[in-house]
Every structure is written in structure tokens, then in C-alpha cells.
Design a protein around this motif. Structure first.
Motif, mmCIF file in Angstrom:
data_model
loop_
_atom_site.group_PDB
_atom_site.id
_atom_site.type_symbol
_atom_site.label_atom_id
_atom_site.label_comp_id
_atom_site.label_asym_id
_atom_site.label_seq_id
_atom_site.Cartn_x
_atom_site.Cartn_y
_atom_site.Cartn_z
ATOM 1 N N ALA A 1 0.550 -0.938 -0.066
ATOM 2 C CA ALA A 1 -0.489 -0.280 0.061
ATOM 3 C C ALA A 1 1.029 1.593 0.782
ATOM 4 O O ALA A 1 1.065 2.448 -0.930
ATOM 5 N N ARG A 2 2.030 1.196 0.767
ATOM 6 C CA ARG A 2 2.847 2.266 1.705
ATOM 7 C C ARG A 2 3.280 2.795 -0.490
ATOM 8 O O ARG A 2 3.810 3.632 -0.738
ATOM 9 N N LEU B 1 2.832 1.826 -3.540
ATOM 10 C CA LEU B 1 1.507 2.256 -4.306
ATOM 11 C C LEU B 1 1.091 3.489 -3.739
ATOM 12 O O LEU B 1 0.537 4.223 -4.448
ATOM 13 N N GLY B 2 2.125 3.854 -2.764
ATOM 14 C CA GLY B 2 1.540 5.939 -2.278
ATOM 15 C C GLY B 2 0.461 6.439 -1.466
ATOM 16 O O GLY B 2 -0.086 7.309 -1.382
ATOM 17 N N ALA B 3 0.408 5.029 -0.424
ATOM 18 C CA ALA B 3 -0.664 5.143 0.613
ATOM 19 C C ALA B 3 0.762 5.997 1.273
ATOM 20 O O ALA B 3 1.354 5.602 1.523
ATOM 21 N N SER B 4 -0.322 7.146 2.315
ATOM 22 C CA SER B 4 0.730 6.979 3.846
ATOM 23 C C SER B 4 -0.283 6.194 4.573
ATOM 24 O O SER B 4 -0.486 5.006 4.382
ATOM 25 N N GLN C 1 -7.244 2.255 4.579
ATOM 26 C CA GLN C 1 -7.881 1.015 2.834
ATOM 27 C C GLN C 1 -7.202 -0.242 3.168
ATOM 28 O O GLN C 1 -8.134 -1.027 2.594
ATOM 29 N N VAL C 2 -6.178 -0.811 3.512
ATOM 30 C CA VAL C 2 -6.068 -2.335 3.863
ATOM 31 C C VAL C 2 -5.974 -3.129 5.367
ATOM 32 O O VAL C 2 -6.476 -3.688 5.332
ATOM 33 N N GLY D 1 -3.316 2.485 -6.505
ATOM 34 C CA GLY D 1 -1.800 3.500 -6.865
ATOM 35 C C GLY D 1 -2.814 4.711 -7.262
ATOM 36 O O GLY D 1 -2.572 5.770 -7.260
ATOM 37 N N LEU D 2 -3.376 4.795 -8.388
ATOM 38 C CA LEU D 2 -3.924 5.928 -8.581
ATOM 39 C C LEU D 2 -5.721 6.498 -7.806
ATOM 40 O O LEU D 2 -4.403 7.992 -8.334
#
Lengths: 258, 371
Positions: free
Chosen positions: A163-164, A166-169, A176-177, B102-103
Motif C-alpha cells: 500500500a505504501r 503504491l502511494g498510501a501514507s 484502506q488495507v 495507486g491511481l
């Protein structure tokens, strides 16, 4: 020979189950009895009607419901955070805390009841709803922690990393996960807490005080004056309710285990 | 100024507590290349990957991505994406939502996300499975989802951490080709980690051979295989025979490419050997020969030198035959020959005497560091 021992084994298991379930079955059967005594005189729902007409019972039931919902919700919040802390972070004393949680789940209720009472007296909290709520949260939280830790340990650490990546803080990754994947276990912990709180007699007995009567203790005081069939009816309802909740908790823990 | 390199690791070291995972590593990765980090487990290849993805910070040195220093940039802010070893697909989301993750984090408009995700899914051939959960997919399909989920973000670099380790042999071969094609088609830089030397040679533009936290050699698969720069690389990549020898004197090279030639004693015989390296008289050397570089002949009394030995056994491998030979000095060698039904020469029987030679100039000569 093998056949004989198989039959014996079956008979033995059957007897054990009879021994365990017979009392419950008797209560359920006699809650539908027409007569007052332990002799079957015909099917009737009058004891259920009588019970629902009893203001004291209904009041105690509503109190218990309110207490159980509040206590299990608080215990679930505290327990979830605790479980996350214990599994996700490494710190000094973590193993002691970890062991402490398991110890609490097996510590005798009577010890917990007495020690809680002593503390409430020491810090002068008047006995009532507040003390019941605190005690039930203390009772339930360890069970939530244990339920959730099992689930968190099975969670793949790479999921958070993915998740991180892919750009998640960190917060987004949790929301989200991690949270959605833990939700069944959190719900299961809540249900378990609810049933624990709903039928606790021992701890509640010490910390109830007067003014906020709960169902298990109401039943306890009714039984002192002799068992009436309306208690059978009440017990049947509680039994069925508990079974449904426990099955729901088990179901939630089993699903989504891919 | 645009650098030729998309990733530069300068003087990188990494310690976990007192354990050294990487000792002063320099590595520059070109834009658009397929580079493989190859080495045994614990060699530091995964640590390099995690330093690039941002899950680890270097103990010393600098990491540059696209010309920018990123030492303190967290993973979510780096324009690189990873395909994890066990895929790490989100089990509660379907294929579409996994790829869209990601998007969504980039806050791209929904319609655009849909378009990009479906386009990506059709590239990896999964457009019909968008609604499935990862648990309902085969290993190969999960692998494709993991790749699609990373590539859809159009990263500067795609990192792949032993992505085939969970696949069976046949699927593995198939996915190797598929990934290689995908990389060509997308033109994205791929950094691939594996301990499988065959996989590394088959897929890469360049291979980085690592051992115990250091880079042993960087080169094209052909260079790594044909010109190993040290004993570790020689023995880790493919089968190799190691002959012991000593330099006797420098001679004039009889080969067209202007390397050095020496007269050397090899396993008791006098040969002329060739190398790009400079040796002195009396240097102890290792002569490295791939099994397919050895030639077997009948024992003869000609002018040219040979190593005498006898056949131990032959192993039929389909396209090739492996022949195990014990030299009279006691050293065991493996030779490989293409199997040819009409060629009776390779129909050896155990105990048969043979003369072992090799194609002049194909030998790799290294200084024997243990001597």
C-alpha cells in the motif's frame, strides 16, 4: 473388537453430551409447560407472556443490554489498539504485557470482582452503572486483544508495504488495507465481549451497588425465592441469543481467510 | 541536466545493528534497462531493492532516483513501484480495485482511473477477470495482477523481488518471457532480484552478481558467463571446471586480439594460455573452463599438449551429454557435448582413456588467491 470399542466410544461421547446439555434442554422444554411444576401438562406460552409483563425483568434486561453494548464497544476500541501495539511495535516489556493479557483471560472472575470492588472503595467511586461499566470493560478487553492478535499475526506485512509502495501514507494504508482486513475479527471481538458482559454474574455481584439492576443479578435474586417457569422462559431466550451471537462471531472469524 | 542513469547508488553501506548487509556499494542503473541483482540469499540484493523502494535508509552514502537525492523520501513519495515476492495483493479488493489502488492514492479522476486500469488489464490479459478476488485467481494470474498494479502507476523504475519463486517450472519459464516482452514494450527500467542464475542470464541486459554485501561483477549475461572476473562469479554462474597451474613465462600471443599470452604449467602439462590480465613468472593461477569448452579426443602422441584421464560416466540430458572425467592427477572434470545420434565419438564407456584439451583462447585465467 474394533467395532466394540467404537460402539463404546460413541456411547461414552453421547453420555458426556447428555450430561452437559440435559439441564439446558430441560429448562427450554419446561419454559413451554402449561403447569407450574416440573411435570409436563401441555404446551403454553403463558410464562413468556408473564415474563414480558414483568416490569422489573424488562427493566433489568434493558439495563443489561445498554451496559453490554457500551462495555463491549469500549473494550473493542481499547482492545484493538492494544492488539495493534502489541503486534506491530517492538518495545521493552512487550512480552510481559503480552503474557499479562493471556493471564487476564484465565484469571478467576471472583478475584477480579473482589479486587475491582476494593479499588472502587479505595478511590471512592460510588457503586452503580459507572463501576459496572469499568468492570465489564476490564473483563472483556483481554478477550478482544487475544482475538485480534491472532488475526493481525496472520496478516501479511507486505500488504502494508505494498500500500505504501503504491502511494498510501501510513494512515491511508491502515484505513484502506489493515482495517478492512481486521474488521471481521473486530466484530467477532465485539460479539464475544457482548456475550461475556450480558451473562456476567460474579464480577457484577461485587460492583453493582443499588439503583442499576442488571438481568443476571435480577435472575439470581428471583431464584432465591424459588425457580418459577418465567425464569425458564428468560433463560431460554438468553441461551438462544448467546448461541446466535457466538455462532456469528465464529462465522466472522472464519470468512475472508482466503 | 538529464543523467544517463535513472538510479544511482553512491557509496552505499547498510548495517542492521552491528550486522553489515552492504559494504560500500556503487551501482548506476541506466534508463530503460533490464538489470538483475543476482546472488545467494543474504548477499544484500533485497536490501538494495528496499533502499531503492524506500523501505530502508542507507547507513552511509546516497540514493539518487531520476537525479534527485531521495535518502529521506518515504516509499509513498518515490516514483518507483514494487512487485513483491508473494505478490501482496489486497485480498479484500477485486482485481480492478487492486490495480486502481495507486491511481486512487494519486487522486486521479474516476473515469481516467477506469480507462487506465482496463487498458493495463488488457495488456496483461486479465480484462475479463476484473471482478475476481485475488483468492479466486491462479498463481500466474495473481502474478500478472501484481505487475499490472505496479506498472499502471507509470513508475520510473519497476522493482521485482524474486517474483517467480512461487511458480512451477513451466509457468516460470513462460512468465520470464512475458515479463521480458512487457519490459521491452513499456520501456520502463526493471530492477529484478533473483538467486536463479539461469533466470538472470535469460532475462537481463545487465547482471549484477553480489556476494556478502558486495558487488562481485557487473556485466552483460555474456560477459558474466564468458569472462567471470573472479572465482565467486565463475562458480556461482553455471558449471565450471577449475584447473590449477603456474605461469612459466610470458610469450608472444598467437591470437589476433592483442591479449597477453603465457606459457604455463597446467595440471602437470605445459600449455600456452591467454588472458587480458598481466601475470608474473611464478604466479599461481586458476584456469577456468566451461564444460562446453572442453574437447575430448583419443589419447595421442602428437605435438600438442593434452591432459590424460579416463571417463567416469556419461549423463544423457536430451540436447546435451555431460561427461565426467577423472584426470590422472585426480582432478574431476565435467565436459558437455551436443548429443548427436550419428556421432559415435561421444559414445564413451566408463574407464575409457581420453585426452582433454580446450579451444585455445577460451580459457579464463585468474590469479589463485588461496595459493
Amino acid at each position: 473388537m474394533a467395532r466394540k470399542s467404537q460402539t463404546l466410544g460413541w456411547l461414552y461421547s453421547f453420555m458426556v453430551y447428555v450430561f452437559m446439555y440435559l439441564p439446558i434442554v430441560v429448562v427450554i422444554i419446561f419454559s413451554f409447560n402449561k403447569g407450574r411444576f416440573a411435570i409436563w401438562t401441555g404446551f403454553d406460552l403463558k410464562w413468556y407472556k408473564l415474563m414480558f409483563a414483568n416490569k422489573e425483568i424488562i427493566n433489568a434486561a434493558l439495563n443489561s443490554l445498554f451496559l453490554a453494548v457500551s462495555a463491549s464497544t469500549l473494550a473493542t476500541i481499547f482492545g484493538s489498539i492494544m492488539a495493534l501495539v502489541l503486534t506491530r511495535y517492538r518495545f521493552i516489556g512487550r512480552r510481559i504485557l503480552n503474557g499479562g493479557v493471556y493471564l487476564l483471560t484465565i484469571s478467576p472472575d471472583i478475584v477480579m470482582g473482589i479486587s475491582l470492588l476494593i479499588i472502587f472503595i479505595l478511590i471512592q467511586i460510588p457503586l452503580g452503572f459507572t463501576t459496572l461499566l469499568i468492570s465489564h470493560v476490564v473483563l472483556c478487553t483481554p478477550f478482544v486483544v487475544v482475538t485480534l492478535m491472532g488475526r493481525i499475526q496472520k496478516l501479511d506485512e507486505d500488504l502494508v508495504a505494498a500500500a505504501r509502495d503504491l502511494g498510501a501514507s501510513e494512515v491511508q494504508a491502515f484505513v484502506q488495507v489493515v482495517f478492512p482486513l481486521l474488521l471481521p475479527a473486530i466484530a467477532a471481538g465485539w460479539l464475544l465481549s457482548f456475550t461475556l458482559s450480558m451473562d456476567d454474574v460474579l464480577i457484577s455481584f461485587f460492583v453493582q451497588g443499588s439503583g442499576f439492576e442488571i438481568l443476571p443479578l435480577r435472575i439470581y435474586s428471583m431464584v432465591k425465592l424459588g425457580v418459577k417457569p418465567d425464569i425458564n422462559a428468560l433463560s431460554t431466550i438468553m441461551f438462544v441469543g448467546t448461541v446466535i451471537l457466538v455462532l456469528a462471531a465464529q462465522f466472522l472469524l472464519k470468512t475472508r481467510r482466503n | 541536466m538529464e543523467s544517463e542513469y535513472i538510479i544511482e547508488l553512491k557509496n552505499i553501506s547498510k548495517y542492521f545493528g552491528t550486522t553489515c548487509a552492504l559494504k560500500t556499494v556503487d551501482l548506476s542503473i541506466r534508463n530503460g534497462e533490464f538489470i538483475t541483482l543476482l546472488g545467494p540469499s543474504g548477499c544484500g540484493k533485497t536490501t538494495i531493492l528496499r533502499l531503492i523502494s524506500g523501505f530502508e535508509q542507507p547507513s552511509g552514502g546516497n540514493v539518487h532516483i531520476g537525479g534527485e537525492l531521495v535518502n529521506n523520501v518515504p516509499p509513498e513519495k518515490r516514483h518507483v513501484n514494487t512487485v513483491f515476492q508473494n505478490y501482496a495483493l489486497f485480498p479484500h479488493m477485486n482485481v480492478f480495485d487492486n490495480v486502481a489502488f495507486g491511481l486512487k492514492m494519486q487522486k486521479m479522476p474516476k473515469s481516467e482511473i477506469k480507462e487506465k486500469v482496463m487498458q493495463m488489464l488488457s495488456i496483461v490479459g486479465l480484462q475479463d477477470l476484473a471482478g475476481r478476488k485475488p483468492g479466486e485467481l491462479s498463481g500466474g494470474q495473481q502474478q500478472r495482477v501484481a505487475i499490472a498494479r505496479a506498472v499502471v502507476n507509470n513508475p520510473l523504475v519497476l522493482l521485482l523481488d524474486e517474483p517467480f519463486s512461487a511458480l512451477d517450472f513451466k509457468l516460470r519459464k513462460h512468465m520470464q518471457l512475458e515479463i521480458k516482452h512487457l519490459q521491452r514494450r513499456l520501456g520502463i527500467t526493471f530492477v529484478f532480484v533473483t538467486h536463479d542464475q539461469e533466470e538472470a542470464l535469460a532475462m537481463s541486459d545487465r547482471v549484477v552478481v553480489m556476494n556478502q554485501g558486495s558487488i562481485e561483477q557487473i556485466g552483460s549475461p555474456v560477459e558474466i558467463y564468458e569472462e567471470p572476473s573472479n572465482m565467486f562469479v565463475a562458480q556461482f554462474v553455471g558449471d565450471i571446471n577449475v584447473l590449477k597451474g603456474e605461469i612459466l613465462e610470458t610469450i608472444t600471443s598467437d591470437l589476433p586480439d592483442s591479449n597477453h599470452a603465457y606459457r604455463a604449467e597446467v595440471e602437470g602439462q605445459i600449455f600456452s594460455v591467454h588472458s587480458d590480465r598481466k601475470f608474473e613468472k611464478g604466479d599461481k593461477i586458476n584456469i577456468l573452463l566451461r564444460p562446453e569448452d572442453l574437447k575430448l579426443e583419443e589419447e595421442h602422441l602428437g605435438q600438442s599438449p593434452f591432459l590424460a584421464g579416463e571417463i567416469i560416466e556419461t549423463v544423457y540430458k536430451g540436447a546435451t551429454v555431460d561427461i565426467a572425467i577423472r584426470l590422472d592427477t585426480g582432478l574431476e572434470l565435467i565436459a558437455a557435448e551436443f548429443f548427436n545420434e550419428d556421432d559415435e565419438d561421444i559414445d564413451y564407456t566408463p574407464g575409457e582413456r581420453v585426452a582433454v584439451t580446450w579451444i585455445n583462447g577460451w580459457e579464463v585465467v585468474l590469479l589463485d588467491e588461496d595459493a
